[in-house]
Design an enzyme around this catalytic site. Sequence first.
Site, PDB file in Angstrom:
ATOM      1  N   HIS A  35     -14.028   1.580   2.625  1.00  0.00           N
ATOM      2  CA  HIS A  35     -14.333   1.672   4.050  1.00  0.00           C
ATOM      3  C   HIS A  35     -15.663   2.396   4.156  1.00  0.00           C
ATOM      4  O   HIS A  35     -15.776   3.561   3.776  1.00  0.00           O
ATOM      5  CB  HIS A  35     -13.225   2.440   4.776  1.00  0.00           C
ATOM      6  CG  HIS A  35     -13.376   2.451   6.257  1.00  0.00           C
ATOM      7  ND1 HIS A  35     -12.318   2.685   7.107  1.00  0.00           N
ATOM      8  CD2 HIS A  35     -14.452   2.262   7.067  1.00  0.00           C
ATOM      9  CE1 HIS A  35     -12.750   2.640   8.370  1.00  0.00           C
ATOM     10  NE2 HIS A  35     -14.039   2.390   8.354  1.00  0.00           N
ATOM     11  N   GLY A  61      -9.922  -5.499   9.708  1.00  0.00           N
ATOM     12  CA  GLY A  61      -8.799  -4.775  10.273  1.00  0.00           C
ATOM     13  C   GLY A  61      -8.463  -5.226  11.676  1.00  0.00           C
ATOM     14  O   GLY A  61      -7.864  -6.276  11.897  1.00  0.00           O
ATOM     15  N   ARG A  62      -8.901  -4.432  12.667  1.00  0.00           N
ATOM     16  CA  ARG A  62      -8.487  -4.665  14.047  1.00  0.00           C
ATOM     17  C   ARG A  62      -8.862  -6.039  14.576  1.00  0.00           C
ATOM     18  O   ARG A  62      -8.129  -6.643  15.361  1.00  0.00           O
ATOM     19  CB  ARG A  62      -9.069  -3.571  14.944  1.00  0.00           C
ATOM     20  CG  ARG A  62      -8.390  -2.214  14.763  1.00  0.00           C
ATOM     21  CD  ARG A  62      -9.235  -1.100  15.338  1.00  0.00           C
ATOM     22  NE  ARG A  62     -10.454  -0.890  14.572  1.00  0.00           N
ATOM     23  CZ  ARG A  62     -11.527  -0.269  15.014  1.00  0.00           C
ATOM     24  NH1 ARG A  62     -11.555   0.185  16.251  1.00  0.00           N
ATOM     25  NH2 ARG A  62     -12.573  -0.094  14.236  1.00  0.00           N
ATOM     26  N   CYS A 121      -6.951   7.122   4.601  1.00  0.00           N
ATOM     27  CA  CYS A 121      -6.393   7.436   5.915  1.00  0.00           C
ATOM     28  C   CYS A 121      -6.652   8.892   6.274  1.00  0.00           C
ATOM     29  O   CYS A 121      -6.334   9.793   5.492  1.00  0.00           O
ATOM     30  CB  CYS A 121      -4.897   7.145   5.931  1.00  0.00           C
ATOM     31  SG  CYS A 121      -4.127   7.457   7.529  1.00  0.00           S
ATOM     32  N   LYS A 141      -7.967   1.883  -2.064  1.00  0.00           N
ATOM     33  CA  LYS A 141      -8.756   1.790  -0.834  1.00  0.00           C
ATOM     34  C   LYS A 141      -9.242   3.197  -0.496  1.00  0.00           C
ATOM     35  O   LYS A 141      -8.443   4.129  -0.418  1.00  0.00           O
ATOM     36  CB  LYS A 141      -7.935   1.222   0.323  1.00  0.00           C
ATOM     37  CG  LYS A 141      -8.754   1.005   1.604  1.00  0.00           C
ATOM     38  CD  LYS A 141      -7.934   0.242   2.650  1.00  0.00           C
ATOM     39  CE  LYS A 141      -8.810  -0.127   3.850  1.00  0.00           C
ATOM     40  NZ  LYS A 141      -9.131   1.037   4.693  1.00  0.00           N
ATOM     41  N   GLN A 162       0.840  -1.197   0.000  1.00  0.00           N
ATOM     42  CA  GLN A 162       0.000   0.000   0.000  1.00  0.00           C
ATOM     43  C   GLN A 162       0.875   1.247   0.000  1.00  0.00           C
ATOM     44  O   GLN A 162       1.751   1.406   0.847  1.00  0.00           O
ATOM     45  CB  GLN A 162      -0.955   0.071   1.192  1.00  0.00           C
ATOM     46  CG  GLN A 162      -1.948   1.232   0.979  1.00  0.00           C
ATOM     47  CD  GLN A 162      -2.853   1.516   2.149  1.00  0.00           C
ATOM     48  OE1 GLN A 162      -2.401   1.891   3.210  1.00  0.00           O
ATOM     49  NE2 GLN A 162      -4.156   1.364   1.930  1.00  0.00           N
ATOM     50  N   ASN A 206     -15.066  -2.706   3.842  1.00  0.00           N
ATOM     51  CA  ASN A 206     -14.279  -2.610   5.061  1.00  0.00           C
ATOM     52  C   ASN A 206     -15.060  -1.761   6.053  1.00  0.00           C
ATOM     53  O   ASN A 206     -15.813  -0.885   5.676  1.00  0.00           O
ATOM     54  CB  ASN A 206     -12.913  -1.973   4.727  1.00  0.00           C
ATOM     55  CG  ASN A 206     -12.052  -1.693   5.936  1.00  0.00           C
ATOM     56  OD1 ASN A 206     -11.509  -0.608   6.081  1.00  0.00           O
ATOM     57  ND2 ASN A 206     -11.899  -2.668   6.822  1.00  0.00           N
TER      58      ASN A 206
END
Length: 332
Positions: free
Chosen positions: A171, A233-234, A100, A139, A70, A211
């Site tokens: 996302h 993710g987490r 982000c 993304k 990425q 996501n």
Amino acid sequence: MPHAPDLDRNARLSVAPMMDWTDRHCRAFHRVLSREALLHTEMVTSAALVRGGATRLLDFDAAEHPVALQLGGSDPGELAEAAAMGAERGYAEVNLNCGCPSDRVQSGSFGAVLMERPALVADCVRAMREAVAVPVTVKCRIGVDEQDPEAVLPDFLARIADAGVERVTVHARKAWLQGLSPKENREVPPLDHPLVHRMKRRFPALHVSINGGIATLDDVEAQLDHVDGAMVGRAAYHDPAAILLRADSRVFGRPNPCAAPEDAALAMIPHIERHLAAGGRLHQVTRHMLGLFAGRPGARLWRRTLSEGGAKPGAGAAVLHEALAHVTRAAA
């Protein structure tokens, strides 16, 4: 190395790029748990590679495949050069970060702020695609700040698809560039999974992964009724066995490489020994394994033994065996 059709299959389940987490040791661990899921590097800025010469950030092992690099950036020429560096190193794909929300990323005019500049994103991915033979993916968020996602997201997707992007991960939250921390941006803006589902119907030729808020394998399977892939993710980091241990059989119809978390722990010993032999420290690997026994008897002692013992000078695989013994005794 997988080719694009295989990557489309691998992307049915992917582990999100996560700063400070998805380094090469984390990816080695996740690959022990799943042979099939698509993995990602932490975000690497094009400037760090092209202007900073930080090519060490591209280090990875072929055993991690399929793995995507990425990149963060907004200069088409620089991103093309960085993408070429990644492809030359052997990454299976290159992904552009348009999601982000951190202040540092905004100040560099990349990440989620690029949702406001879809024409520039299209220029970036065109340049990257001309520079590499591997897939270039994106993304993104559903929008930022006061944008109307119903209008912004389809325009964004249309532009990147026209530029040659065939796979995108969305996302399903807005990013608020002012007033929310990166952590809050992962939790506070409401999820809109149905919007992403509608985008898949609107762009049937685009491989769409979703996501945000996907925390279990059941969630993954539910999303696959609507889109092509799910990115976790987490949850994949904090409870990796719950997401990845049975993923290959449930999501991909393939045998699971490990029967139990204990097997995954032992399977990491060769990687640990190679890392130690190269001058590394145990904690650099085992910090990514702390959640392996989440919710099980002995998990607290597993975490404590690895955290305390792994940080000591000269710590080796014996610390992992000691930590594992706590779990084994608790289960007896």
